[in-house]
Structure formats: structure tokens, C-alpha cells
Motif scaffolding. Sequence first.
Motif, PDB file in Angstrom:
ATOM      1  N   PRO A  59      57.445  35.670  79.246  1.00 12.36           N
ATOM      2  CA  PRO A  59      56.935  36.557  77.918  1.00 12.36           C
ATOM      3  C   PRO A  59      56.226  36.020  77.044  1.00 12.36           C
ATOM      4  N   LEU A  60      56.826  34.929  76.483  1.00 15.21           N
ATOM      5  CA  LEU A  60      56.122  34.282  75.176  1.00 15.21           C
ATOM      6  C   LEU A  60      54.840  33.454  75.606  1.00 15.21           C
ATOM      7  N   LEU A  61      54.908  32.948  76.920  1.00 15.08           N
ATOM      8  CA  LEU A  61      53.714  32.009  77.227  1.00 15.08           C
ATOM      9  C   LEU A  61      52.451  33.195  77.430  1.00 15.08           C
ATOM     10  N   PHE A  63      52.227  35.876  76.038  1.00 16.23           N
ATOM     11  CA  PHE A  63      51.934  36.228  74.561  1.00 16.23           C
ATOM     12  C   PHE A  63      50.944  35.234  73.894  1.00 16.23           C
ATOM     13  N   ILE A  64      51.410  34.113  73.963  1.00 15.60           N
ATOM     14  CA  ILE A  64      50.491  33.141  73.198  1.00 15.60           C
ATOM     15  C   ILE A  64      49.204  32.995  73.844  1.00 15.60           C
ATOM     16  N   LEU A  65      49.207  33.147  75.230  1.00 11.79           N
ATOM     17  CA  LEU A  65      47.759  32.984  76.135  1.00 11.79           C
ATOM     18  C   LEU A  65      46.879  34.053  75.600  1.00 11.79           C
ATOM     19  N   VAL A  66      47.430  35.359  75.397  1.00 11.86           N
ATOM     20  CA  VAL A  66      46.555  36.523  74.921  1.00 11.86           C
ATOM     21  C   VAL A  66      46.381  36.421  73.365  1.00 11.86           C
ATOM     22  N   THR A  67      47.408  36.046  72.521  1.00 10.98           N
ATOM     23  CA  THR A  67      47.036  36.342  71.199  1.00 10.98           C
ATOM     24  C   THR A  67      46.268  35.108  70.376  1.00 10.98           C
ATOM     25  N   PHE A  68      46.527  34.001  71.258  1.00 12.78           N
ATOM     26  CA  PHE A  68      46.241  32.437  70.644  1.00 12.78           C
ATOM     27  C   PHE A  68      45.141  31.919  71.464  1.00 12.78           C
ATOM     28  N   ILE A  69      45.517  31.616  72.760  1.00 15.97           N
ATOM     29  CA  ILE A  69      44.656  30.608  73.534  1.00 15.97           C
ATOM     30  C   ILE A  69      43.298  31.379  73.930  1.00 15.97           C
ATOM     31  N   ALA A  70      43.352  32.742  74.186  1.00 10.93           N
ATOM     32  CA  ALA A  70      42.132  33.512  74.490  1.00 10.93           C
ATOM     33  C   ALA A  70      41.134  33.503  73.402  1.00 10.93           C
ATOM     34  N   PRO A  71      41.763  33.767  72.017  1.00  9.67           N
ATOM     35  CA  PRO A  71      40.800  33.503  70.794  1.00  9.67           C
ATOM     36  C   PRO A  71      40.059  32.204  70.828  1.00  9.67           C
ATOM     37  N   ILE A  72      40.841  31.157  71.004  1.00 11.86           N
ATOM     38  CA  ILE A  72      40.290  29.877  70.937  1.00 11.86           C
ATOM     39  C   ILE A  72      38.967  29.764  71.959  1.00 11.86           C
ATOM     40  N   ASP A  74      37.330  31.968  73.693  1.00  9.45           N
ATOM     41  CA  ASP A  74      36.457  32.794  73.218  1.00  9.45           C
ATOM     42  C   ASP A  74      35.524  32.229  72.167  1.00  9.45           C
ATOM     43  N   MET A  75      36.217  31.474  71.186  1.00  9.69           N
ATOM     44  CA  MET A  75      35.485  30.624  70.345  1.00  9.69           C
ATOM     45  C   MET A  75      34.378  29.686  70.970  1.00  9.69           C
TER      46      MET A  75
ATOM     47  N   GLY B 133      38.787  32.231  65.749  1.00  4.76           N
ATOM     48  CA  GLY B 133      38.696  32.487  67.107  1.00  4.76           C
ATOM     49  C   GLY B 133      39.367  34.014  67.184  1.00  4.76           C
ATOM     50  N   PHE B 136      36.734  36.674  66.246  1.00  7.72           N
ATOM     51  CA  PHE B 136      35.794  36.840  67.503  1.00  7.72           C
ATOM     52  C   PHE B 136      36.405  37.806  68.405  1.00  7.72           C
ATOM     53  N   PHE B 137      37.913  37.235  68.861  1.00 10.28           N
ATOM     54  CA  PHE B 137      38.325  37.770  70.157  1.00 10.28           C
ATOM     55  C   PHE B 137      38.838  39.110  69.834  1.00 10.28           C
ATOM     56  N   TYR B 138      39.646  39.280  68.595  1.00 11.85           N
ATOM     57  CA  TYR B 138      40.155  40.645  68.257  1.00 11.85           C
ATOM     58  C   TYR B 138      39.060  41.683  68.211  1.00 11.85           C
TER      59      TYR B 138
END
Lengths: 583, 283
Positions: A59-61, A63-72, A74-75, B133, B136-138
Motif C-alpha cells: 500500500p505504501l509503495l 502510495f509513494i509511486l502515485v503521489t511522489f514518483i509519478a510527479p517526478i 512527469d517533471m 513535479g 505538474f502532475f497534480y
Amino acid sequence: MTSATDPDAYTGATPDNAIRDADRAEKGPVLAADGTPLKASLARSLRVQKLRALGLIAPLLIFILVTFIAPIADMLFRSVENQIVSETLPRTVQELERWDGESVPDEETFRALAADLMIATELKNHTRLGSRLNYETTGISSLFRQTGRDMDEVGEVYLDQFVELDEAWEEPETWMTLMASDDWLTARDQWATDKEEAEAAQDAATTAEEAIALEFTTPEPDFQLNQISQEALPRTASIYRQFAQVIQSEDEDSPAEEEPWAIVYQALYEDLTAGRGEGYDGEIAGLLTEAREAVGSFEEVPVREFFLEEVDEDWADPEVWGTIEAFSSPYTAGYFLASADFQLTPQGIERQPEDQQIYGLLFQRTMFMSLTIMFSCIVLGYPIAFLLSNLPVRTSNLLLILVLLPFWTSLLVRTSAWKVLLQQQGVINDILVWIGLVADNNRLELINNQTGTIIAMTHILLPFMILPLYSVMKTIPPYYVRAAKSLGATPFTAFRRVYFPQSVPGIGAGCILVFILAIGYYITPELVGGTTGTFISNRIAYHISSSLNWGLAAALGSILLALVLVLYYLYDRIVGIDNVSLG
Amino acid sequence: MELPPYATTGERIWFYTFRVICGLIFFFLIAPILTIIPLSFNAENFFTFTPGMLALDPDAYSMRHYEDFFTNSQWQTALRNSIQIAPAATLLSVSLGTLAAVGLSQSHVPARRAIMAILISPMIVPLIISAAGMYFFYSRIGLQGTWIGVVLAHAALGIPFVIITVTATLVGFDNSLTRASANLGAGPVRTFFKVQMPLILPGVISGGLFAFITSFDEVVVVLFVGSAGQKTLPWQMFIGLREQISPTILAVATILVVISIALLTTVELLRRRSERLRGLSPS
């Protein structure tokens, strides 16, 4: 329970039974309690353990993948992404492949541009594209906006001439017959009948609620071209389809009721003068043949001329075309080049003009200031860590509070404290004036420059230097120094040759930690840095919220991220991730 | 570090000089924080000590900046937002983080290093990059400018702290206790809540405090991910410091210092309790 656990009555899997089974089997693989080979049984239980551990982590993994790794991610993606040009100007990009890179492009290219821009203008995409290209060559934004206003006029001259030839060209039905597929026409007729019936039913409704419930909301079926016109009149068909789509999606109207854009007539003229259209044998073949015979004598207004003379003479500038061509691929290194003070020009990669080379300077300044902060942290942190690790535990714990309190205090509280202290009318200047070190009319400028940032950030990051140093120094046994002294070393030599080398790992850990934190700092430089004391992160924030050049912000961010990851890798090699302690 | 009786004059001088230097550095560390406390009681709208304050004149001190903080609607909205966002983010990161820490501390975890690196990454990546990041993503998925978006972002930032503190507590956890509990017939859930949880609770709470402080103090990410509706206390302070600096900020700062002293004490007490439970002498 009792009877089941009785060793003699129980024949299931127990260790004792397993041993009995194993004895009985003698040869063959060792068996587990339930009779399966021990190896398989172990592997299975290991698998179960692994799955259970992963199940707890999952669950945490996620969560982090969606809320944090995906944004990075995306950047990182945004720092190279550049689909806007090829998506908005597909025809132009294709035509520009033939361009020599110097002259004004030919009529064909301008025709493609007119078609692309007409659609972009109707979809209101042209200003977005303009501001995107404006990052590369200034002036393009206003050029696109200006051009968008004149797009209605392209092809107007042909519209008039076709209509003069036969008024049927003005009628939407003519175009329907020419362009629409039979399937679509049938589907639309059906839709129109449904709509009429629904409206009739609605009119008959007695109450308002009933009328609303009966409202006909199904949209018109999506427009489809017929095969014949697509083959006989490819250009006209292509732009007419776009026209129909825009009319349906943006204006929520029907192409069966709207006169086409002037540029459709332009396309028809192009098709007919190129000798196409002979293959058309549909219902209005006569009308088309008449037109084909007449176009030869039509007054011709080349699109190229129209653009250069009527719209904006900047379209003659090869710079503009070069920029479009240079950024036509869906992915670009342009943002990264810009972050390194280079630019992508039609002639290839070039250095930015001297006065626009700001990023190299900014990276240098970020590095320089982070290093300065790091060194001041060593200079101030080393004695403190030394003192703390050499004092009796009780005293050192008490003094450690003085280190931990700033560590725990809100970053903004400390920044505001420094803002108050360092001002020209602030406490420090007041004290200096009172002592007489500084004249009242000559107060020191301690804030809104590099000095301010360095002082405030040294204070903020000092605990991050002291804590790792302290944890290393605590482990240095005091008898080494005593041994050195008893062997005749002076206190200074004993420190330099014996104590200091043992504290180096602590210095390394503290330095990397402080440096990693310093180069990514945003809040403090923003508040006390003025214009000369800002970091690369302030520029990233500026590009996100003020200049809206997200691609460049993403590229600068990616560079900074790469830098931090390299440093972090070093930190991991020297100290180890697991040794991160929180005081 | 005692001065031996046979120390030379030079050593004596150095010994006292060193103490003075250390004293000055401690002063540098603590003075800025202590200075703002009396200044926040300033009766005037100044950021320096007025002559009246130096003369300890009671009239030169007042609570007006505190009154302003508790009556000004902007500060109150910001306080309310902070109080709504931080606990939600903490709850999310503590519950997910504890679960994962328990998973990570088991003996057979495939790719433990890689998983650990991913889970710790929000702490390593500079905030401005996380903020960019996430912005952008949110905005792509429609979370930018929403309460949920800010809570998710803050929870992600708090998770490394929970993971680190809870795994550190679990290092000293005796696994035969869970086996004993299973042997006595308790299911895994019951074992977790009745046996494991009480023992690792100090770690969980201090992880939670770290997560709370991270969210409560956080400015950069909320500046980008949030909108005016999620303006938190640090955001309001940031605006105040950048635009119109008012002494109310000092009052807020003082309140926050008091809160952080309270939190620091709690964490320290918890650490000692945890060490005592694990049979280590508190140091």
C-alpha cells in the motif's frame, strides 16, 4: 483441542510425525511434516513470508509511486516533451522538411501554414503555440496572435469567385453532397428525425420537469468523409473534415447547416488547379466539372503574398521558420540546452548571447554559496561537536538541547528571526551603531544579498553538520590522543595527526548532508536573498509561477535532481542510508 | 574535558579561549530564536528594541500582536487550514508507514534496498523539485488546488520520517514475542495490536510527530500544490515576510517556538521510554 493435540491420536503434520515419516522413507529427499519434500516446503514458506512482507509494504509503495514518483517522472518527461509544434502545425512541419533553411519558404509551405493556423485559431491553440515558441525567439507570440486575427480572410477571394460561378457553392448541402459519406448522411437523417420527435414530445409535455426529462441531448453523429472525394480532392477533404469536427465539437453546430470556412475554398482551388478532381463522379459532378474548367481564369492571390503583405512581414524572417523547424520534433533537448545557456537555432546549437547567459552564472552561484555555507558550517560545527563529545554526558545532553531547539524550530520562524535581526533598522545594526563600530548613517547591508542568505542558511543548516559530527566523535576513544601525547606529541600534533583523521568520516557525512540541503533551498534565499543571493531553485519557482515556461523549469529541476542524486549516492557509499539519524 | 593540573599557560589560555568560542557559537545558534520572543511583545510596530523596552518599562510591552493573531481572520483561516491538513496527512503517513515498516523489518523482503530507496526519496529530493513535479502532475489529474492534493503531498513528505523511526524501533524488537503470541493462538492482526504495537508505539508516535511537524512547517509544496483555499500558517507567514512584514509574524513565531519545545520534549521522553523498554540504559 485436547484430543487433536494428543501426540498418539494425531496423524496430521507434526514434527514428530515428520521424523517418523522421514525414518520410514529412509531414502529419497528429506520430507517436511506434511510429506512434501523439505526443500519445496521451505521454498513455499519462504514465498509466503515474502508475499506477506510485500503485502504489508505494497500500500505504501503504491502510495509513494502515485503521489511522489509519478510527479517526478512527469517533471522529467516535461523537460524534453515538445509535442505542441508537431500537433498544432502538422502540415507545415511536413512541408518544412523541404525547406533550405535560408530563403522564405515557398507557396506550398504557406498554404500548409494557412490551413494549420486556421484550425489552430478556431481551436484557440495558436496563442499557446505562440507563447511556447516565444521562449525561443521573442516576437513569435505576437506574430501568431496577429496572424490568428487575419486567418478568416485566407481564401476569401476564391470563395467569392466560386459563388459567382454558381451560387450552389455557398450552400451547405452542396458540400454535404460532395464530402459526406452516405452512412453518415443516413445516420444524421435518423438523428434529425429522432430530434424532431423528441422536440414534439417536449412541446406536448404538460409540466416543466417533464419537459426537461424529455430534452434531446444526443449529439449529432461524428462527421465522416466519403471515399470518392477523399481520393479525388484530398486537400479539400482533409480541411473540410477538420472544419466539420470543429463545428461539431467547439461550436456544437452541424456542418450540414454551416457554410465552410473560406480556406476550404482555397483548398478546393488548390486541388482543382493541380488537375485533381477528375475522378469525382458523384451527384454534383457537373458542378465540379464547371468549376474545374473555370479555375484557370480565376484571379489568383498566392497565400505567400497574402501572408507577407497583408498579415505580417515577419513571416519573411527565416528566424521564425527556423524556430518552427528546430522545435518540430515531438521531443527536444531545447530546454536542457537553454538551462546550459545554449540555444537551438536553425543553424544548430549555439551559445546564448553574452548578456543572456544567466543559468551558468546561477548554477555557479548556487554551488559557490552552498560551498560557503558548508564551510562555515564546518568551522562553526566542529568545535561544538568536539566540545559535546568530550564533556560529561549530563552536561553534553543539556548543551545538545541548544543544538536541537533550532533544529526543531520552524524554518519560517528562523528565517523571520534573521529577517528581523539583519535589517538596516534591525537589532544587529542597532547594536553595532550603539557600540560605535558603524556610523548611524552608514549601516551595514546585511540582508537582501548574498551575505544575508549565507548567514541565515548557515544558522539553519548548522545542526545538520553538528549532529553527524557528534555521533562520529562520540565513538573516538580518548586514549589515542592520550597515547600520542605520552609519546611526546604536542597537543596540536596529537589533534592533527591522531584525532582529526578519525573525525573525517563525520565531516564527510555532515558536508554532504549540508550541501545536499543547501543547493535545493528555496524559502530562505527567496526571503533574505534579494536578487543577488538567490539559488537555482528560486529560478525554477519563477519559471513555474511567473514566466510559465514549465519546460525550462522542468529541465532546471532535472539537472538539480541529478546533482542531488549523485551527491546522495556518495553519501550512501560513505555513510549508508540506514545511518540517517534524526537527532 | 578537564584541564589537567600540569597544563601549561598556553594550554590554559587555549582551554578558555576554546570555551569562549564555543559559547559564541551556541549564542549564534540560540540567540536569533530567543530575540524574537521579547520582540513579539513590542507595543510598537517596530522590529527592534525600543528604548522603553530596554528600560523594562511595562508600557513598552503589550499583547497586541497576539491579539491581532487571534482576531485577524486571515491568520485564523490559516491556522484552521494548518490544523485541518497536518493531522490528516500525519494519519495517512503513520498508518501506511507503520504497516510498511513492519513489512520491511521481516527477514525475507525481496529488493529491500530498492524499496527503501523509493520510500525514503521524498526526504532526499529537494523540496522545490518535489513541489514542481507535484504541481505538474497534480494539475494533470485535477488534484492541484484541492485539499486532498495538499494532504496527499504532505503525507508523501512525512513518510520517510515514519519509516526511519519505526524501522529503528523495530530493530530492537524481539521476534520471538510474535512467535510466542502466535503459538498461544493469536492471529496476525491480534498479535500486531496486542504485542507488537505497544512495544513499537514510542517509535510510531515520534515518527508521527516528525510527520506532523513536516506538514505543519511545510511551505514550498503547499505554495505550489495548494490554492488560496488551503493557505496554511507557514504560507501566511511566508506572504507576510515577503510583502508586508508585520510584528504579528513574531507573535506567531513565538507560539511556534513554544510548540516545538513541547514537541522536542515529547520526542525525547518517548526516546528514553523506548530505550528503557528495549533494556538499554538511556544516554
